[in-house]
Scaffold this motif. Structure first.
Motif, PDB file in Angstrom:
ATOM      1  N   THR A 189     106.340 -23.860 118.200  1.00 25.19           N
ATOM      2  CA  THR A 189     104.808 -23.018 117.868  1.00 25.19           C
ATOM      3  C   THR A 189     104.179 -24.017 116.677  1.00 25.19           C
ATOM      4  OG1 THR A 189     106.319 -21.203 117.877  1.00 25.19           O
ATOM      5  CG2 THR A 189     104.332 -20.852 117.382  1.00 25.19           C
ATOM      6  N   GLU A 190     104.405 -24.173 115.773  1.00 25.56           N
ATOM      7  CA  GLU A 190     103.135 -25.673 114.647  1.00 25.56           C
ATOM      8  C   GLU A 190     103.248 -26.084 115.233  1.00 25.56           C
ATOM      9  OE1 GLU A 190     106.675 -23.969 114.720  1.00 25.56           O
ATOM     10  OE2 GLU A 190     108.013 -25.468 113.472  1.00 25.56           O
ATOM     11  N   ILE A 191     103.594 -26.877 115.979  1.00 27.19           N
ATOM     12  CA  ILE A 191     103.281 -28.066 116.903  1.00 27.19           C
ATOM     13  C   ILE A 191     101.666 -27.726 117.074  1.00 27.19           C
ATOM     14  CG2 ILE A 191     103.126 -30.162 119.226  1.00 27.19           C
ATOM     15  CD1 ILE A 191     106.548 -30.295 118.835  1.00 27.19           C
ATOM     16  N   ILE A 192     101.780 -27.043 118.512  1.00 30.16           N
ATOM     17  CA  ILE A 192     100.344 -26.514 119.082  1.00 30.16           C
ATOM     18  C   ILE A 192      99.740 -26.135 118.126  1.00 30.16           C
ATOM     19  CG2 ILE A 192      99.777 -24.145 120.235  1.00 30.16           C
ATOM     20  CD1 ILE A 192     101.370 -26.896 121.504  1.00 30.16           C
ATOM     21  N   PHE A 193     100.465 -25.280 117.186  1.00 33.10           N
ATOM     22  CA  PHE A 193      98.893 -24.030 116.063  1.00 33.10           C
ATOM     23  C   PHE A 193      98.395 -25.138 115.046  1.00 33.10           C
ATOM     24  CE2 PHE A 193     100.281 -19.539 117.259  1.00 33.10           C
ATOM     25  CZ  PHE A 193      99.228 -19.375 116.995  1.00 33.10           C
ATOM     26  N   SER A 194      99.234 -26.390 114.411  1.00 32.99           N
ATOM     27  CA  SER A 194      98.658 -27.475 114.120  1.00 32.99           C
ATOM     28  C   SER A 194      97.998 -28.199 114.255  1.00 32.99           C
ATOM     29  CB  SER A 194      99.583 -28.002 113.006  1.00 32.99           C
ATOM     30  OG  SER A 194     100.777 -28.915 114.085  1.00 32.99           O
ATOM     31  N   SER A 195      97.940 -28.450 116.344  1.00 37.37           N
ATOM     32  CA  SER A 195      96.734 -29.975 116.369  1.00 37.37           C
ATOM     33  C   SER A 195      95.034 -30.052 116.371  1.00 37.37           C
ATOM     34  CB  SER A 195      96.959 -28.960 117.962  1.00 37.37           C
ATOM     35  OG  SER A 195      96.167 -30.185 118.693  1.00 37.37           O
ATOM     36  N   SER A 196      94.601 -31.002 115.849  1.00 41.74           N
ATOM     37  CA  SER A 196      92.924 -30.861 115.372  1.00 41.74           C
ATOM     38  C   SER A 196      92.274 -30.500 117.017  1.00 41.74           C
ATOM     39  CB  SER A 196      93.308 -31.994 115.001  1.00 41.74           C
ATOM     40  OG  SER A 196      93.460 -33.092 116.034  1.00 41.74           O
ATOM     41  N   GLU A 197      93.287 -30.441 118.237  1.00 39.91           N
ATOM     42  CA  GLU A 197      92.246 -30.470 119.085  1.00 39.91           C
ATOM     43  C   GLU A 197      92.705 -28.301 119.540  1.00 39.91           C
ATOM     44  OE1 GLU A 197      92.976 -33.176 122.144  1.00 39.91           O
ATOM     45  OE2 GLU A 197      94.325 -34.142 121.857  1.00 39.91           O
ATOM     46  N   LEU A 198      92.992 -28.035 119.037  1.00 45.38           N
ATOM     47  CA  LEU A 198      93.041 -26.918 118.766  1.00 45.38           C
ATOM     48  C   LEU A 198      91.794 -25.978 118.612  1.00 45.38           C
ATOM     49  CD1 LEU A 198      95.275 -23.912 119.891  1.00 45.38           C
ATOM     50  CD2 LEU A 198      95.538 -23.510 117.424  1.00 45.38           C
ATOM     51  N   THR A 199      91.297 -24.812 119.856  1.00 45.56           N
ATOM     52  CA  THR A 199      90.234 -24.039 119.754  1.00 45.56           C
ATOM     53  C   THR A 199      90.602 -23.305 118.600  1.00 45.56           C
ATOM     54  OG1 THR A 199      89.393 -24.805 121.435  1.00 45.56           O
ATOM     55  CG2 THR A 199      88.835 -23.001 121.500  1.00 45.56           C
ATOM     56  N   ARG A 200      89.632 -22.879 117.320  1.00 44.63           N
ATOM     57  CA  ARG A 200      89.836 -21.875 117.045  1.00 44.63           C
ATOM     58  C   ARG A 200      88.971 -21.182 116.083  1.00 44.63           C
ATOM     59  NH1 ARG A 200      93.100 -26.533 114.185  1.00 44.63           N
ATOM     60  NH2 ARG A 200      95.090 -26.182 114.454  1.00 44.63           N
ATOM     61  N   SER A 201      87.946 -20.971 117.457  1.00 43.99           N
ATOM     62  CA  SER A 201      86.303 -19.856 117.383  1.00 43.99           C
ATOM     63  C   SER A 201      85.939 -19.569 118.508  1.00 43.99           C
ATOM     64  CB  SER A 201      85.599 -21.161 116.389  1.00 43.99           C
ATOM     65  OG  SER A 201      85.531 -21.879 118.104  1.00 43.99           O
ATOM     66  N   THR A 202      87.056 -18.754 119.411  1.00 45.36           N
ATOM     67  CA  THR A 202      86.834 -17.863 120.385  1.00 45.36           C
ATOM     68  C   THR A 202      86.135 -16.893 119.544  1.00 45.36           C
ATOM     69  OG1 THR A 202      88.497 -18.966 121.903  1.00 45.36           O
ATOM     70  CG2 THR A 202      87.519 -16.740 122.485  1.00 45.36           C
ATOM     71  N   LYS A 203      84.833 -16.316 120.765  1.00 42.97           N
ATOM     72  CA  LYS A 203      84.307 -15.323 120.394  1.00 42.97           C
ATOM     73  C   LYS A 203      85.104 -14.527 119.859  1.00 42.97           C
ATOM     74  CE  LYS A 203      79.959 -13.004 121.197  1.00 42.97           C
ATOM     75  NZ  LYS A 203      80.238 -12.476 121.992  1.00 42.97           N
ATOM     76  N   PRO A 204      85.550 -13.269 119.074  1.00 45.23           N
ATOM     77  CA  PRO A 204      86.099 -11.895 119.647  1.00 45.23           C
ATOM     78  C   PRO A 204      85.540 -10.674 120.720  1.00 45.23           C
ATOM     79  CG  PRO A 204      85.746 -12.292 116.844  1.00 45.23           C
ATOM     80  CD  PRO A 204      84.616 -13.490 117.670  1.00 45.23           C
ATOM     81  N   VAL A 205      86.949 -10.036 120.764  1.00 42.01           N
ATOM     82  CA  VAL A 205      86.387  -9.349 122.220  1.00 42.01           C
ATOM     83  C   VAL A 205      86.967  -8.002 121.624  1.00 42.01           C
ATOM     84  CG1 VAL A 205      87.183 -10.591 123.846  1.00 42.01           C
ATOM     85  CG2 VAL A 205      88.771  -9.182 123.164  1.00 42.01           C
TER      86      VAL A 205
END
Ligand SMILES: C[C@@](CO)(OP(=O)(O)O)[C@H](O)COP(=O)(O)OP(=O)(O)OC[C@H]1O[C@@H](n2ccc(N)nc2=O)[C@H](O)[C@@H]1O
Ligand SMILES: Nc1ncnc2c1ncn2[C@@H]1O[C@H](COP(=O)(O)OP(=O)(O)O)[C@@H](O)[C@H]1O
Length: 294
Positions: A189-205
Motif C-alpha cells: 500500500t505505501e508504494i502507491i501512497f508515496s508516489s509523486s505521481e499520485l493525484t491528491r486533489s480530487t474534488k470531494p463528493v
C-alpha cells in the motif's frame, strides 16, 4: 461461557471507487470511498487459553507471528479489556489468552483488506469469547490503531467512508456479483501512497450524490493510475476484464474487479479468465457475517 469459536469468516472488501481528496499533516491521505463487503473470505478459529498467551496455530508464509495483524489485534484487545476491568472492578482481573488458527484464502497485498479483516474478526470473536464487553465503537477505535481499513469491517455494513477510512456512513449498495482477478503481483500500500505521481486533489463528493443502480457508485480509483504505471500486470488484467464491463482496481491493488447484475454473467467471465491469473467469483453482502456478535 463458550471456549471456542470456529469457522469465523473474515470477508474481503472492494473499493467501488476511491478518491484521494487531500493529505493529513502526518502523511496519511484523506479518502472518499465506497466499501463493499463480499462473500470471499479467510476463516479464523479461536480457542480460549487459561494463561494469557496469544498463539497463532497456523503459519502464514511471509508474515511472522509477532507482526500478524491477528496477533496484534488480540494483544491490543487484551490490554484494553485489562484497562477497562481495572476501572470497573478495581480488583484482580486475570487476562485470558487464545490459540488462533487462520485459513488464508484472500491474496495478500491484494487491496481486498484481508489482513485488516482478519484483525476485525479477531477483535469481534475474542471480545465475545473473553466477555470483554467492549462496544462496537470501542472496538473500532482499537482497530484504527492497526490499520485504516479495520474500523470498516467492525462497522459491519457497506459504507461511504471519509477521513482515512474511519469516518463511516452506512450505504445500501446494489446486489451485484463480482469477478475478482489477482494479476500475479503484490502491491504494498505505501508504494502507491508515496508516489509523486499520485493525484491528491480530487474534488470531494457528497454521499447524497449516490443512489443505487447509478454508475456513480463506480467512479474512479485514484490509486489505479499509479499502480498500472508501475505494474503493467495490473493494466493487462484491467484491459482483459474490461471486455466484460467496467473493470477497475480495488484499494491500492493489485486485484481488479468487474461487477455483474446476474450470476451467470459472472460465471461466463470467470470461465474464460486466462490461466496465468487466479480469479474468483464473489457476491455482494449487505452485512458482516459476525455482525451479530456485537
Ligand atoms: C488503500 C486502502 C483503501 O481501502 O486499502 P488497501 O488497498 O490497503 O486494502 C486503505 O486505505 C489502506 O488501509 P490499510 O491497508 O489498513 O493501510 P494502513 O496499514 O493503515 O497503511 C499503510 C500505509 O499506507 C499509507 N496510507 C494508508 C491509508 C491512508 N488513508 N493514507 C495513507 O497514506 C501510509 O503510508 C501507511 O503507512
Ligand atoms: N493476517 C494477515 N493477513 C494478511 N496480511 C497480513 C496479516 N497480518 C499482517 N499482514 C501484512 O499486511 C500486509 C497487507 O495485507 P492485506 O491486508 O492482505 O493487503 P491489502 O492491504 O492490500 O488489502 C501483508 O503484505 C502482510 O505483510
Amino acid at each position: 461461557m463458550p471456549r471456542t469459536l470456529n469457522n469465523c469468516p473474515a470477508p474481503a472488501k472492494l473499493n467501488l471507487f476511491l478518491h484521494v481528496t487531500g493529505r493529513r499533516a502526518d502523511g496519511y491521505h484523506l479518502l472518499q470511498t465506497v466499501f463493499q463487503l463480499v462473500d470471499f473470505n479467510d476463516l479464523l478459529h479461536f480457542e480460549v487459553r487459561d494463561d494469557d498467551l496469544i498463539r497463532r496455530s497456523t503459519d502464514i508464509p511471509g508474515v511472522p507471528e509477532q507482526s500478524d495483524l491477528v496477533v496484534r489485534a488480540a494483544r491490543l484487545l487484551q490490554t484494553a479489556i485489562r484497562a477497562k476491568s481495572s476501572v470497573v472492578a478495581g480488583s484482580a482481573y486475570k487476562p485470558l489468552g487464545a490459540n488462533i488458527g487462520i485459513e488464508k484464502n484472500l491474496p495478500m497485498g491484494g487491496g481486498l483488506g484481508g489482513g485488516s479483516s482478519d484483525a476485525a474478526t479477531t477483535l469481534m470473536a475474542l471480545n465475545h469469547l473473553w466477555q470483554g464487553g467492549l462496544s462496537r465503537e470501542e472496538l473500532m477505535a482499537l482497530g484504527l490503531q492497526l490499520g485504516a481499513d479495520v474500523p470498516f469491517f467492525l462497522f459491519g455494513r457497506n459504507a461511504f467512508a471519509e477521513g482515512i477510512g474511519e469516518s463511516l456512513q452506512k450505504l445500501d449498495t446494489p446486489r451485484l456479483w463480482f469477478v475478482i482477478i489477482q494479476p500475479g503481483v503484490t502491491i504494498p500500500t505505501e508504494i502507491i501512497f508515496s508516489s509523486s505521481e499520485l493525484t491528491r486533489s480530487t474534488k470531494p463528493v457528497k454521499m447524497t450524490d449516490f443512489s443505487i443502480g447509478t454508475k456513480k457508485l463506480f467512479g474512479k480509483n485514484d490509486l489505479e493510475a499509479v499502480a498500472v504505471k508501475q505494474f503493467p500486470e495490473v493494466a493487462e488484467a484491467i484491459k482483459w476484464l474490461g471486455n466484460y464491463g467496467d473493470a477497475r482496481m480495488t484499494g491500492s491493488g493489485a486485484c481488479v474487479f468487474c461487477a455483474f447484475t446476474e450470476e451467470h454473467q459472472a460465471d461466463a467471465a470467470l470461465k474464460s479468465v486466462p490461466s496465468q491469473w487466479k480469479a474468483w467469483k464473489a457476491k455482494a453482502m449487505q452485512e458482516h457475517p459476525l455482525a451479530g456478535l456485537l
